[in-house]
Design a protein around this motif. Structure first.
Motif, PDB file in Angstrom:
ATOM      1  N   ARG A 196      -5.063   1.698  -9.179  1.00 46.59           N
ATOM      2  CA  ARG A 196      -3.679   1.311  -9.433  1.00 46.59           C
ATOM      3  C   ARG A 196      -3.194   0.788 -10.793  1.00 46.59           C
ATOM      4  N   GLU A 198       1.104   4.018  -2.965  1.00 47.73           N
ATOM      5  CA  GLU A 198       0.838   5.509  -2.608  1.00 47.73           C
ATOM      6  C   GLU A 198       1.936   6.436  -2.861  1.00 47.73           C
ATOM      7  N   HIS A 238       0.901  -1.074  -0.145  1.00 46.08           N
ATOM      8  CA  HIS A 238       0.068  -0.161   0.188  1.00 46.08           C
ATOM      9  C   HIS A 238       0.880   1.410  -0.045  1.00 46.08           C
ATOM     10  N   GLU A 277      -9.426   0.602  -5.538  1.00 47.30           N
ATOM     11  CA  GLU A 277      -7.984   0.924  -5.304  1.00 47.30           C
ATOM     12  C   GLU A 277      -7.045   0.227  -6.543  1.00 47.30           C
ATOM     13  N   ARG A 286       1.867   6.793  -6.744  1.00 48.06           N
ATOM     14  CA  ARG A 286       0.680   7.753  -7.051  1.00 48.06           C
ATOM     15  C   ARG A 286       1.154   8.994  -6.952  1.00 48.06           C
TER      16      ARG A 286
END
Length: 183
Positions: free
Chosen positions: A160, A80, A76, A156, A83
């Motif tokens: 992704r 992130e 995760h 998510e 991103r």
């Protein structure tokens, strides 16, 4: 006997999950600094447990649960970070675009836009819809999940997938640019 033993081991593993669920939530909340993400990952731990075919080799159930949670948190955090990097790059592109527009830059931008549009069209329709709702309609992931009838984790994963696909497209463009410019 083997089937009954597997069932008992699986039940013991699920019982361990219920016993340590609050501890997992605290651990993930502390690690991720986000209670919502932590709750989603605790649910993901449970889903991973349900998929285990043969839990007989698991001796330390607590350690096993926390290893799953730790791996999910690492993934995760990595997503992130990626991103955030993509968003920084987008911001940098927007800032650079304030420079004087030349016919060459405009042609290059049109060509790149077509490549990105093609890349988006290569994705499954659900991924495109979720990405559009999140990035262009500004809807939060929970609202999108409810609207399209999937979990927040699935939303998510689709976002992704799109971001990874766009990043791969961007990397191909950079490679082409560098090979053309001789850098």
């Amino acid at each position: 006997m083997g089937l009954q033993s597997d069932h008992m081991n699986h039940s013991a593993l699920l019982n361990a999950y219920y016993e340590y669920e609050a501890d997992l939530l605290r651990f993930l909340s502390h690690r991720l600094k986000c209670g919502f993400a932590a709750k989603d990952l605790v649910q993901e731990v449970y889903l991973r447990l349900l998929k285990i075919k043969n839990p007989t080799g698991i001796e330390n159930r607590k350690a096993y649960l926390f290893r799953i949670a730790s791996n999910l948190a690492t993934d995760h955090i990595r997503v992130e970070a990626r991103r955030a990097e993509l968003l920084r790059e987008c911001r940098d592109v927007l800032i650079r675009s304030e420079n004087k527009v030349t016919p060459e830059r405009e042609a290059l931008a049109r060509w790149e836009l077509k490549l990105y549009q093609k890349a988006v069209q290569e994705l499954p329709p659900l991924s495109r819809k979720i990405f559009y709702l999140n990035r262009f309609a500004g809807k939060p992931q929970r609202a999108i999940a409810k609207e399209v009838g999937v979990s927040v984790t699935t939303v998510e994963k689709h976002i992704r997938r799109v971001l990874d696909h766009l990043a791969a497209t961007r990397d191909r463009l950079e490679t082409q640019r560098k090979s053309k410019s001789g850098v």
